[in-house]
Design an enzyme around this catalytic site. Structure first.
Site, mmCIF file in Angstrom:
data_model
loop_
_atom_site.group_PDB
_atom_site.id
_atom_site.type_symbol
_atom_site.label_atom_id
_atom_site.label_comp_id
_atom_site.label_asym_id
_atom_site.label_seq_id
_atom_site.Cartn_x
_atom_site.Cartn_y
_atom_site.Cartn_z
ATOM 1 N N GLU A 49 -18.449 -101.668 -13.400
ATOM 2 C CA GLU A 49 -19.794 -101.097 -13.327
ATOM 3 C C GLU A 49 -20.410 -101.049 -14.727
ATOM 4 O O GLU A 49 -19.701 -101.192 -15.728
ATOM 5 C CB GLU A 49 -19.699 -99.673 -12.750
ATOM 6 N N ASP A 59 -26.623 -103.671 -9.628
ATOM 7 C CA ASP A 59 -26.590 -103.035 -10.952
ATOM 8 C C ASP A 59 -25.948 -103.937 -12.007
ATOM 9 O O ASP A 59 -25.675 -103.495 -13.116
ATOM 10 C CB ASP A 59 -25.866 -101.683 -10.896
ATOM 11 N N HIS A 87 -22.939 -105.410 -11.800
ATOM 12 C CA HIS A 87 -21.472 -105.406 -11.921
ATOM 13 C C HIS A 87 -20.871 -106.753 -11.512
ATOM 14 O O HIS A 87 -21.425 -107.462 -10.671
ATOM 15 C CB HIS A 87 -20.832 -104.237 -11.144
ATOM 16 N N ASP A 127 -10.585 -107.410 -6.774
ATOM 17 C CA ASP A 127 -10.615 -105.950 -6.648
ATOM 18 C C ASP A 127 -10.190 -105.464 -5.254
ATOM 19 O O ASP A 127 -10.065 -106.257 -4.309
ATOM 20 C CB ASP A 127 -12.017 -105.410 -6.999
#
Ligand code: F6R
Length: 262
Positions: free
Chosen positions: A143, A136, A138, A67
């Site tokens: 996400e 979270d 990810h 990313d």
């Protein structure tokens, strides 16, 4: 899933590095999927050591990073391109033309993402994908609510991720780009092996949801339960909420000697 619980992040990083070493020595033209963030720093440090002291040769290796922030030029110290060069690429011998990182300054993002997917396929697919995990759940910047079949694309970061990553932006959340390019979950799942690393108590809930929770887009990393060759390498703190921790340790201690020794 193979869950490997280590006493600390150093031991975990060395184990992950041994997996990469084994991969590269047995297939010099390996394709590595790489991650940024704090988690893989020890892994990169160990791979650099292996390159310098144990003649680990990366000259035929190709890499694809997961990313990149949109809008950050490569010269920006907070870009993932900058991170990768300063922590790894500048210290080993991967040819420049074999290094692939999403371009945060791409003019045509949709086309760039499609091309990134094409390049991964043309390289023969990813042999080992290194992953961290967000609090979270990810992976990459997929996400919660990301489709399990998603491909490389633009994503909007969750407020929690912006908060977590503001440490790299002088603690100022308003400076963290809200958009990123990330490999999709479908892209990651096509890797022949996934190695997810997680360290520290702050990751314990995410690791528990990933390994022992239901498979759900609420925790994108839980999709790895469906991967035929996923290794979860964690320290004691990140393993703190795993119900079957003792069983994972038992299994690891009984690992047949003919399996790759890490
Ligand atoms: C980074 C990436 C992210 C990180 C995750 C954990 O390339 O893909 O999924 O792995 O945000 O970040 P750290 O390691 O900083 O806790």
């Amino acid at each position: 899933m193979e869950v490997i619980i280590c006493k600390d992040s150093r031991e975990a990083s060395i184990k992950a590095a041994r997996l990469v070493e084994h991969q590269v020595r047995s297939k010099p033209r390996s394709v590595l999927g790489l991650a940024t963030g704090a988690t893989p720093l020890g892994l990169y440090g160990e791979l650099v050591r292996m390159h310098r002291e144990d003649a680990l040769d990366f000259s035929k290796v190709t890499t694809f990073n997961l990313d990149e922030y949109l809008g950050l030029p490569p010269s920006d110290e907070r870009s993932y391109r900058y991170f990768m060069y300063s922590n790894f690429f500048d210290k080993v011998n991967i040819p420049e033309e074999n290094i692939n990182i999403p371009d945060g300054m791409a003019e045509d993002v949709v086309r760039h993402c499609a091309d990134y997917e094409y390049r991964i396929k043309r390289a023969g697919g990813i042999d080992i994908q290194i992953l961290g995990i967000g609090v979270d759940g990810h992976i990459g910047f997929n996400e919660p609510s990301s489709s399990f079949t998603s491909r490389t694309r633009i994503k909007t970061l969750a407020p929690q991720t912006i908060k977590d990553n503001s440490r790299f932006f002088g603690g100022d959340e308003s400076k963290v780009p809200e958009h990123v390019i990330t490999m999709g979950i479908g892209t990651v799942m096509e890797s022949r092996m996934c190695v997810l690393m997680a360290f520290g108590e702050s990751k314990a809930d995410a690791v528990s949801a990933c390994v022992e929770g239901g498979i759900s887009i609420v925790c994108p990393a839980s999709v790895l339960q469906l991967h035929p060759n996923a290794k979860i390498i964690v320290d004691e703190a990140a393993a703190g909420k795993l119900k079957l921790a003792d069983y994972y340790k038992w299994v690891y201690s009984k690992k047949p000697s003919w399996q790759v020794d890490i």
